[in-house]
Design an enzyme around this catalytic site. Structure first.
Site, mmCIF file in Angstrom:
data_model
loop_
_atom_site.group_PDB
_atom_site.id
_atom_site.type_symbol
_atom_site.label_atom_id
_atom_site.label_comp_id
_atom_site.label_asym_id
_atom_site.label_seq_id
_atom_site.Cartn_x
_atom_site.Cartn_y
_atom_site.Cartn_z
ATOM 1 N N THR A 94 -8.258 -9.423 -14.645
ATOM 2 C CA THR A 94 -8.265 -8.892 -13.287
ATOM 3 C C THR A 94 -9.649 -8.869 -12.642
ATOM 4 O O THR A 94 -9.790 -9.295 -11.496
ATOM 5 C CB THR A 94 -7.616 -7.495 -13.273
ATOM 6 O OG1 THR A 94 -6.197 -7.653 -13.352
ATOM 7 C CG2 THR A 94 -7.949 -6.728 -12.002
ATOM 8 N N CYS A 127 -14.652 -5.393 -19.848
ATOM 9 C CA CYS A 127 -14.838 -4.213 -20.680
ATOM 10 C C CYS A 127 -16.303 -3.966 -20.995
ATOM 11 O O CYS A 127 -17.066 -4.911 -21.237
ATOM 12 C CB CYS A 127 -14.092 -4.381 -22.000
ATOM 13 S SG CYS A 127 -12.361 -4.769 -21.790
ATOM 14 N N GLY A 152 -13.671 -1.626 -17.231
ATOM 15 C CA GLY A 152 -13.057 -0.611 -18.075
ATOM 16 C C GLY A 152 -14.061 -0.173 -19.133
ATOM 17 O O GLY A 152 -14.807 -0.996 -19.675
ATOM 18 N N ASN A 160 -12.915 -0.297 -26.855
ATOM 19 C CA ASN A 160 -13.021 -0.189 -25.397
ATOM 20 C C ASN A 160 -11.871 0.651 -24.841
ATOM 21 O O ASN A 160 -11.203 1.380 -25.564
ATOM 22 C CB ASN A 160 -13.010 -1.582 -24.775
ATOM 23 C CG ASN A 160 -11.694 -2.287 -24.997
ATOM 24 O OD1 ASN A 160 -11.120 -2.212 -26.081
ATOM 25 N ND2 ASN A 160 -11.189 -2.958 -23.986
ATOM 26 N N LEU A 161 -11.621 0.499 -23.580
ATOM 27 C CA LEU A 161 -10.558 1.234 -22.899
ATOM 28 C C LEU A 161 -9.183 0.960 -23.503
ATOM 29 O O LEU A 161 -8.310 1.819 -23.493
ATOM 30 C CB LEU A 161 -10.576 0.860 -21.411
ATOM 31 C CG LEU A 161 -9.447 1.395 -20.553
ATOM 32 C CD1 LEU A 161 -9.544 2.902 -20.468
ATOM 33 C CD2 LEU A 161 -9.508 0.782 -19.161
ATOM 34 N N CYS A 162 -8.971 -0.248 -24.014
ATOM 35 C CA CYS A 162 -7.633 -0.641 -24.465
ATOM 36 C C CYS A 162 -7.592 -1.021 -25.941
ATOM 37 O O CYS A 162 -6.635 -1.643 -26.383
ATOM 38 C CB CYS A 162 -7.116 -1.795 -23.613
ATOM 39 S SG CYS A 162 -7.221 -1.479 -21.850
ATOM 40 N N GLU A 189 -8.989 -3.227 -27.865
ATOM 41 C CA GLU A 189 -9.000 -4.588 -28.403
ATOM 42 C C GLU A 189 -10.402 -5.166 -28.577
ATOM 43 O O GLU A 189 -10.568 -6.199 -29.217
ATOM 44 C CB GLU A 189 -8.150 -5.533 -27.535
ATOM 45 C CG GLU A 189 -8.834 -6.101 -26.307
ATOM 46 C CD GLU A 189 -8.800 -5.170 -25.117
ATOM 47 O OE1 GLU A 189 -8.996 -5.639 -23.992
ATOM 48 O OE2 GLU A 189 -8.568 -3.972 -25.321
ATOM 49 N N PRO A 193 -4.053 -5.940 -23.111
ATOM 50 C CA PRO A 193 -2.683 -5.572 -22.696
ATOM 51 C C PRO A 193 -2.052 -6.509 -21.675
ATOM 52 O O PRO A 193 -0.834 -6.582 -21.592
ATOM 53 C CB PRO A 193 -2.874 -4.175 -22.078
ATOM 54 C CG PRO A 193 -4.157 -3.682 -22.606
ATOM 55 C CD PRO A 193 -5.019 -4.885 -22.807
ATOM 56 N N THR A 225 -1.285 -6.470 -15.800
ATOM 57 C CA THR A 225 -1.130 -6.970 -14.440
ATOM 58 C C THR A 225 -1.012 -8.486 -14.388
ATOM 59 O O THR A 225 -0.201 -9.021 -13.639
ATOM 60 C CB THR A 225 -2.315 -6.512 -13.573
ATOM 61 O OG1 THR A 225 -2.545 -5.122 -13.787
ATOM 62 C CG2 THR A 225 -2.030 -6.732 -12.109
#
Length: 961
Positions: free
Chosen positions: A358, A374, A402, A586-588, A590, A774, A777
């Site tokens: 994104t 990230c 992120g 990180n935020l997600c 990975e 993830p 989007t």
């Protein structure tokens, strides 16, 4: 082939001042050649449309490299001149030529000059257009009652309802779609029209009419998107002063001219980088493939329109193919052959074979190209450093990054402060400030700020950290908006397995534990335990490891946080052990890159291969996959040099190590195409083999880039330089952890020995190459299942910032249709059973197994598939776990298995208790939506609730992609 020379639709008015509009025959000069269009109208003959048509044909066959581009320009110019000369010889005093004669002559000239492949492409295209015209003619004879009304135009004038144009737009929207009825769309739309209806509301009526049919036939999502495109074309083309409106067919003519107009206007508005004007815009305009506008689902196109397209005062002036070309140009700006590479990148993006993350889609080609996804930071244990880290969060969040923060170094509650001779308030109050900063700086107004705080499991504040997301207690010590994650050492998990005690320390008294992992951590930790027992270290606290583990799982079940991530697997398998320590993800969850407070903020640049697009005839197309990965890795590497860095420490880290994260999405779609149930050994094997291929080609591509551009600066000393690839690093983890605490498959099928030698001698361009994000989007944009997720529900309503969308599993619907089982009763049954096929008796067992939903897939299959992928990945994967009938025992087994199978991280827990949510309201046709908020109850109670699946249906959820 994408265009028909000298033909536009007569039903779409364009300004007479526009040089590309259909001029009146009265304006034709004496003796001028004229063209008879299929509808009988006459227009002046021009050869520019012939040139554009042939350029597109050549680009489709030969590509857009520098060598090809040069030949194409020369060849097209010569062939166009020959064609025009032929007609002028035939009619030296002027005359009329039918459009079919021109196309026949183009085809003949291509054949005579030996351009057989291009000629074949041209013939096929003409056949497709003939089929479309036949469908349009069929629709024009439909039994639809059109009201005699006037439509309010954008300029304020009233014009009679253009019935012919409606036929054209709807027939184009339905072209090639099975079981889609244009007449049904028109009939429903006409019921809602009235005198003076605006042109925009007319389009909205068409869109809504088609959208309501999606739950009965999934192909209506494509028809809906194509109808929406009519609005997008009118808005963008009018803003660019190219046309007032256009049908899909007319975009063959308008797209090439819209691109330079768009670049010029974007630069004028100070939205685009002026360097984009240095590209060969004529060549790039001709390279656009208009028919790729037809492959969007409604959700995908609406998402692009609402959130990605550039706008001025609310007017979107990007169109899908221009959008993809803008991103491609932004990523090719520093290439030697920037035009050829831009076309290469554009084709990969617009084909949906691969999609950038994104931030890259938002910002490529703009004045602030913040393209990275990230950022990982370590927060130091001093007041200046803490607030400096929070300021870094704000700056990085502003430009859509992120964040993952490592808070372990900050001293615990009650720790001694030498400078003031006082005691610390601990880490929690600072986390509250970080939480509120993320809310205040909402990623440039495009999406909510997003940050995840990590804390190691030996930190004395860990018990309070676990409760940060609770809705009860002192709100000043709660963080309701920030994600949290446990950074769990292997020694803790061993103590859990062995039911031993665990000691909590403050980092101010044991500072070196933060930078240690593996056996070195274990030895030092046990030393500190002995020191604490002897009274030499204060404060500390002893707890039963199993009790702390249960509290971790209990809070995870109750609040959705903190996530469980594993410190030692991330570090021992990191290729960059010589360059630093991985202190967090990180935020997600990975990204696993090393950070250092005040010196290095780790940065990762993401993009994902659409695995479903690489399954051809039921098999993984390895050759296509290799081509996609080669181009994708090059695009990701380019991000590093082009990227806008708002923080110097991020720039330094990214340029030094050059990490990228190539991932996958559409895993579930790929399984459907191969007829493999998610809950099967075959699915686990496909996860293994597909990730092996991606890993092999990604490492090869990075090594090839190193040969071309040089290795990253810290290559020497890395695992890469020692010939230790991700698959080999499993042995390092097993050696440190102990063979009895890990079980991870290590079989291979490709020639890894040759690749090892190549990497050792040739180097690597990137310190890290793979990570599965993830794709929440970008999976919507490309119309596939996100990331590696199983199907959430086969029929449900998805809500996001673009609105509510009916999502129905097209593979299931088409299988049921083939067996004569798809009807209104089946639709209602799926609604009643919340998208599940298991309780519908008339659905055959083989389809029940194939279309099992996320909560019907046993967690072991998800973990085993993830373990097989993890063995190939140098970073990690965003892995959601779905547990039906959740209780303490199930959670305990699942998360122990995740560690035992060698996973580096886990992401969200989706826990469904024994009883289910309230049923849908069948009479009104409204589908069930997942309840908001995570379940709040004791872990052993098994409450009745369904958690909101962040990356599936939460309007505020913004994962890395």
């Amino acid at each position: 082939m994408q265009t028909t020379p000298n033909e536009t639709s007569p039903t779409s008015p364009v300004p007479q001042a526009n040089p590309h509009s259909n001029s009146s025959i009265a304006n034709a000069a004496p003796g001028q050649l004229r063209v008879i269009k299929r509808n009988g109208t006459l227009v002046p003959y021009t050869d520019d449309k012939i040139a554009v048509a042939m350029t597109k044909a050549f680009l489709a066959v030969e590509g857009g490299t520098a060598a090809a581009s040069s030949r194409i320009h020369e060849t097209v110019a010569n062939l166009t001149q020959q064609i025009s000369a032929t007609f002028k010889r035939r009619m030296p005093s002027g005359g009329t030529i039918h459009i079919e004669e021109i196309q026949d002559q183009v085809e003949l000239t291509l054949m005579r000059t030996g351009e057989h492949k291009v000629a074949r492409d041209y013939v096929l295209y003409r056949a497709e257009r003939a089929k479309l015209r036949a469908e349009k003619e069929k629709l024009s004879q439909a039994n639809v009652d059109f009201p005699e009304i006037n439509v309010l135009q954008p300029d304020g004038s009233l014009q009679p309802l253009d019935v012919m144009r409606l036929h054209t737009v709807v027939s184009e929207a339905c072209a090639g779609l099975k079981d889609v009825d244009g007449e049904a769309i028109l009939k429903e739309a006409m019921r809602n029209l009235y005198e003076g209806v605006s042109a925009e509301d007319l389009n909205t009526s068409l869109v809504i009419s088609a959208r309501t049919l999606v739950e009965k036939e999934p192909n209506y999502t494509y028809a809906t998107a194509r109808l929406l495109m009519d609005k997008l074309r009118a808005e963008a083309l009018a803003f660019l002063d190219v046309a007032t409106q256009a049908t899909s067919a007319e975009m063959e003519m308008f797209y090439p001219n819209a691109l330079p107009a768009y670049i010029s206007r974007g630069i004028e508005l100070e939205l685009l980088d002026p360097a984009l004007a240095d590209f060969d815009l004529q060549l790039l305009g001709a390279a656009l493939i208009p028919e790729r506008d037809q492959q969007f689902t409604y959700l995908g196109l609406q998402t692009l329109y609402d959130r990605y397209f550039l706008h001025s005062d609310g007017t979107r002036f990007e169109l899908p193919q221009i959008f993809f070309m803008r991103v491609a140009m932004g990523l090719a700006m520093r290439e030697d052959d920037k035009n050829g590479r831009a076309i290469e990148f554009y084709r990969l993006l617009s084909s949906f074979d691969y999609m950038s993350s994104t931030p890259t889609l938002f910002n490529a080609g703009t004045l602030r190209p913040q393209l990275s996804s990230c950022y990982l930071t370590s927060v130091p244990d001093d007041l200046h450093g803490i607030y400096g880290a929070i300021q870094d969060n704000a700056m990085l969040s502003k430009w859509a990054g992120g964040l993952g923060n490592d808070w372990t170094p900050v001293r615990a509650l009650g720790s001694y402060i030498k400078g003031t001779n006082g005691k610390s308030q601990g880490v929690v109050p600072f986390l509250k400030v970080a939480n509120d900063t993320a809310v205040a700086v909402n990623q440039g107004g495009k999406r909510k700020g997003a940050v995840c705080a990590y804390l190691e499991s030996w930190h004395l504040d860990i018990e309070e950290f676990l409760e940060l997301r609770k809705n009860t207690g002192d709100d000043r010590r709660r963080t309701h908006d920030m994600n949290t994650a446990n950074w769990v050492p292997d020694l803790f998990m061993k103590r859990v397995f062995e039911d031993k005690e665990w000691t909590l320390f403050t980092p101010s008294t044991v500072p070196d534990l933060h930078d240690l992992f593996g056996l070195a951590f274990e030895e030092r930790y046990e030393h500190y335990e002995r020191e604490a027992a002897a009274g030499n270290i204060k404060p500390f606290k002893k707890v039963r490891a199993v009790d702390l583990w249960r509290k971790m799982l209990g809070m995870l079940f109750e609040t959705g946080h903190p996530w469980i991530t594993f410190k030692d697997a991330c570090n021992l398998r990191s290729p960059q052990q010589h360059a630093g320590v991985v202190h967090s993800s990180n935020l997600c969850t990975e990204i696993t890159l090393n950070t250092k407070a005040n010196e290095e903020i780790a940065v990762c640049n993401l993009g994902s291969i659409n695995l479903a697009q690489h399954v051809v005839d039921g098999k993984l197309d390895q050759e296509k996959l290799q081509r996609s990965v080669d181009t994708a890795v090059r695009m990701l590497d380019n991000v590093i040099d082009i990227n806008y860095y708002s923080v110097d420490t991020a720039r330094n880290s990214n340029l030094r190590h050059r990490p990228v994260g190539l991932g996958i999405m559409g895993f579930q779609d790929a399984l459907y195409k191969m007829r493999i149930p998610y809950s099967s050994a075959a699915a686990v094997e496909f996860a293994d083999r597909s990730m092996e291929a991606v890993s092999y080609y990604a490492i090869s591509a990075s090594s090839a880039l190193a040969s071309e551009r040089g290795s990253y600066s810290t290559f020497e000393g890395s695992l890469w330089s020692q010939g230790v690839l991700p698959i080999d690093s499993i042995q390092l983890l097993a050696k440190n952890r102990g063979e009895q605490f890990i079980e991870q498959d290590q079989t291979t099928t490709l020639d890894w020995d040759t690749l090892r030698n190549t990497v050792k001698t040739q180097g690597m361009r990137n310190s890290n190459v793979m990570a599965i994000a993830p794709t929440a989007t970008i999976a919507n944009i490309t119309g596939v299942s996100q990331s590696i997720e199983p199907t959430y529900q086969n029929l449900y309503v998805k809500s996001n910032l673009s609105g509510e969308f009916t999502v129905v599993n097209p593979y299931l619907v088409h299988d049921l249709k083939d067996r004569g089982l798809w009807d209104s009763v089946m639709v209602n049954d799926l609604k009643y059973y919340e998208g599940s096929v298991f309780k519908i008796d008339r659905i055959p067992d083989d389809l029940k197994l194939l279309y099992a939903t996320a909560f019907e897939v046993e967690p072991r299959w998800i973990v085993d598939a993830a373990s097989r992928r993890q063995k190939w990945i140098d970073q990690a994967q965003s892995l959601n776990l779905y547990i039906s009938g959740a209780n303490g025992k199930k959670l305990d087994i699942t998360y122990r298995m995740a560690w035992y199978r060698g996973l580096k991280t886990t992401y969200y827990l989706r826990a469904l208790a024994a009883t289910t949510t309230e049923k849908s309201t069948i009479d009104t046709g409204s589908l069930n939506a997942v309840s908001s908020g995570a379940p709040a109850a004791n872990i052993s109670a098994g409450p009745a609730d369904v958690p909101k699946a962040c990356s599936l249906d939460d309007p505020d959820c913004e994962a890395c992609q």
